[in-house]
Design a protein around this motif. Structure first.
Motif, PDB file in Angstrom:
ATOM      1  N   ALA A   1      38.707 -53.926 -67.312  1.00 44.84           N
ATOM      2  CA  ALA A   1      38.704 -54.655 -66.042  1.00 44.84           C
ATOM      3  C   ALA A   1      39.715 -55.804 -66.069  1.00 44.84           C
ATOM      4  O   ALA A   1      40.431 -56.049 -65.087  1.00 44.84           O
ATOM      5  CB  ALA A   1      37.308 -55.195 -65.752  1.00 44.84           C
ATOM      6  N   GLN A   2      39.804 -56.511 -67.203  1.00 42.20           N
ATOM      7  CA  GLN A   2      40.775 -57.605 -67.317  1.00 42.20           C
ATOM      8  C   GLN A   2      42.196 -57.058 -67.325  1.00 42.20           C
ATOM      9  O   GLN A   2      43.111 -57.672 -66.743  1.00 42.20           O
ATOM     10  CB  GLN A   2      40.510 -58.408 -68.588  1.00 42.20           C
ATOM     11  N   ALA A   3      42.397 -55.908 -67.970  1.00 40.17           N
ATOM     12  CA  ALA A   3      43.725 -55.288 -67.966  1.00 40.17           C
ATOM     13  C   ALA A   3      44.139 -54.924 -66.546  1.00 40.17           C
ATOM     14  O   ALA A   3      45.300 -55.112 -66.153  1.00 40.17           O
ATOM     15  CB  ALA A   3      43.736 -54.057 -68.866  1.00 40.17           C
TER      16      ALA A   3
ATOM     17  N   VAL B   1      46.470 -45.493 -64.448  1.00 41.61           N
ATOM     18  CA  VAL B   1      45.781 -44.929 -65.615  1.00 41.61           C
ATOM     19  C   VAL B   1      44.346 -45.433 -65.706  1.00 41.61           C
ATOM     20  O   VAL B   1      43.439 -44.702 -66.108  1.00 41.61           O
ATOM     21  CB  VAL B   1      46.565 -45.274 -66.900  1.00 41.61           C
ATOM     22  N   THR B   2      44.122 -46.698 -65.344  1.00 41.54           N
ATOM     23  CA  THR B   2      42.775 -47.264 -65.448  1.00 41.54           C
ATOM     24  C   THR B   2      41.980 -47.108 -64.158  1.00 41.54           C
ATOM     25  O   THR B   2      40.826 -47.534 -64.100  1.00 41.54           O
ATOM     26  CB  THR B   2      42.856 -48.769 -65.784  1.00 41.54           C
ATOM     27  N   GLY B   3      42.574 -46.501 -63.141  1.00 41.47           N
ATOM     28  CA  GLY B   3      41.889 -46.298 -61.876  1.00 41.47           C
ATOM     29  C   GLY B   3      41.385 -44.877 -61.722  1.00 41.47           C
ATOM     30  O   GLY B   3      40.496 -44.425 -62.443  1.00 41.47           O
ATOM     31  N   THR B   4      41.999 -44.142 -60.806  1.00 46.11           N
ATOM     32  CA  THR B   4      41.561 -42.775 -60.517  1.00 46.11           C
ATOM     33  C   THR B   4      41.676 -41.862 -61.723  1.00 46.11           C
ATOM     34  O   THR B   4      40.771 -41.056 -62.004  1.00 46.11           O
ATOM     35  CB  THR B   4      42.388 -42.207 -59.353  1.00 46.11           C
TER      36      THR B   4
ATOM     37  N   PRO C   1      40.581 -40.423 -70.790  1.00 47.44           N
ATOM     38  CA  PRO C   1      40.179 -41.692 -71.395  1.00 47.44           C
ATOM     39  C   PRO C   1      41.315 -42.707 -71.324  1.00 47.44           C
ATOM     40  O   PRO C   1      42.493 -42.347 -71.394  1.00 47.44           O
ATOM     41  CB  PRO C   1      39.864 -41.299 -72.851  1.00 47.44           C
ATOM     42  N   VAL C   2      40.949 -43.967 -71.173  1.00 45.19           N
ATOM     43  CA  VAL C   2      41.955 -45.035 -71.147  1.00 45.19           C
ATOM     44  C   VAL C   2      42.526 -45.188 -72.552  1.00 45.19           C
ATOM     45  O   VAL C   2      41.771 -45.326 -73.521  1.00 45.19           O
ATOM     46  CB  VAL C   2      41.323 -46.357 -70.685  1.00 45.19           C
ATOM     47  N   PRO C   3      43.866 -45.130 -72.720  1.00 41.54           N
ATOM     48  CA  PRO C   3      44.459 -45.297 -74.053  1.00 41.54           C
ATOM     49  C   PRO C   3      43.995 -46.588 -74.713  1.00 41.54           C
ATOM     50  O   PRO C   3      43.910 -47.640 -74.061  1.00 41.54           O
ATOM     51  CB  PRO C   3      45.968 -45.338 -73.758  1.00 41.54           C
ATOM     52  N   HIS C   4      43.700 -46.504 -75.997  1.00 45.68           N
ATOM     53  CA  HIS C   4      43.123 -47.637 -76.715  1.00 45.68           C
ATOM     54  C   HIS C   4      44.037 -48.860 -76.676  1.00 45.68           C
ATOM     55  O   HIS C   4      43.561 -50.001 -76.589  1.00 45.68           O
ATOM     56  CB  HIS C   4      42.857 -47.229 -78.163  1.00 45.68           C
ATOM     57  N   ARG C   5      45.345 -48.644 -76.758  1.00 45.63           N
ATOM     58  CA  ARG C   5      46.297 -49.750 -76.814  1.00 45.63           C
ATOM     59  C   ARG C   5      46.767 -50.222 -75.442  1.00 45.63           C
ATOM     60  O   ARG C   5      47.574 -51.152 -75.354  1.00 45.63           O
ATOM     61  CB  ARG C   5      47.517 -49.326 -77.643  1.00 45.63           C
ATOM     62  N   LEU C   6      46.307 -49.584 -74.393  1.00 48.07           N
ATOM     63  CA  LEU C   6      46.798 -49.936 -73.057  1.00 48.07           C
ATOM     64  C   LEU C   6      46.511 -51.392 -72.679  1.00 48.07           C
ATOM     65  O   LEU C   6      47.404 -52.081 -72.167  1.00 48.07           O
ATOM     66  CB  LEU C   6      46.215 -48.993 -72.009  1.00 48.07           C
ATOM     67  N   PRO C   7      45.293 -51.910 -72.890  1.00 45.66           N
ATOM     68  CA  PRO C   7      45.073 -53.318 -72.537  1.00 45.66           C
ATOM     69  C   PRO C   7      46.029 -54.273 -73.237  1.00 45.66           C
ATOM     70  O   PRO C   7      46.497 -55.239 -72.633  1.00 45.66           O
ATOM     71  CB  PRO C   7      43.621 -53.565 -72.967  1.00 45.66           C
ATOM     72  N   LEU C   8      46.346 -53.997 -74.519  1.00 45.96           N
ATOM     73  CA  LEU C   8      47.289 -54.849 -75.235  1.00 45.96           C
ATOM     74  C   LEU C   8      48.685 -54.731 -74.640  1.00 45.96           C
ATOM     75  O   LEU C   8      49.407 -55.729 -74.513  1.00 45.96           O
ATOM     76  CB  LEU C   8      47.306 -54.477 -76.723  1.00 45.96           C
TER      77      LEU C   8
END
Length: 223
Positions: free
Chosen positions: A82-84, A144-147, A153-160
């Protein structure tokens, strides 16, 4: 119930511990905590309606829900995504301001010279490129984090990655603010440059705070 009784309530102790274990974004975190508190209260009510005393019912509800160490990682993953998204949205909406700042600094007529120094002109172009790339990456992260997140699955490193994209964009905005403030002294169209600098400064303030929170969440997730 007195203060000592409230402190001894297993449900409130659990909610307090979980609240301390989770980080950002504040509004979504608060809503998540309230949902968990409500679920625990419903479980306690079910036990008490079956004849179990309230203190034991509260302990059973907490035991049934799972320990904070078990629940917190999953909750934090949701908050981190959500923060990403919040950071990506901030970049996508504000990064184009750098491009707008560049156009504001240009002359209104083609036959007028661009009276910014050559170095400032080149810097404006490069900052506009950074803003464009950041906006594209932010838009991709939102997708990627929406629809798409419902199917993949959301990539593990995406938020970073989003955190550092936001950080890069915020640094570019800070540099743009300084460059435009300096150019105000050298250029004849200083009112436009002052407005452009204000836009860049506002964009930096919005993105920097969100990127900082995103970096904190990403570190928690990858720790």
């Amino acid at each position: 119930m007195n203060a000592a009784g409230r402190q001894a309530d297993p449900v409130e102790d659990y909610v307090t511990a979980l609240t301390a274990a989770l980080h950002d974004p504040a509004r979504i975190k608060a809503r998540m905590i309230e949902e968990i508190r409500g679920g625990l209260a419903d479980t306690v009510a079910a036990y008490t309606s079956a004849g179990t005393a309230h203190p034991r019912a509260a302990r059973l509800a907490v035991d049934e829900f799972g320990t904070v160490d078990e629940i917190a990682p999953g909750c934090q993953r949701e908050l981190t995504v959500a923060q990403a998204r919040h950071t990506a949205r901030a970049v996508a909406l504000t990064a184009p301001f750098l491009v707008a700042c560049w156009y504001l600094a240009r002359p209104t007529r083609q036959d007028q010279p661009w009276d910014l120094p050559r170095t400032a002109q080149l810097l404006a172009v490069h900052l506009a490129d950074v803003a464009g790339a950041a906006a594209l990456l932010a838009a991709a992260a939102l997708a990627v984090t929406g629809t798409l997140a419902r199917r993949l699955p959301v990539p593990h490193r995406l938020p970073l990655a989003v955190a550092w994209t936001g950080t890069t964009a915020s640094v570019a905005m800070a540099v743009a603010t300084l460059a435009l403030a300096t150019a105000c002294v050298l250029a004849t169209n200083w009112p436009l440059l002052a407005q452009a600098g204000a836009l860049a400064a506002l964009s930096h303030a919005v993105v920097a705070a969100s990127a900082r929170a995103c970096r904190r969440c990403a570190r928690l997730r990858t720790a």
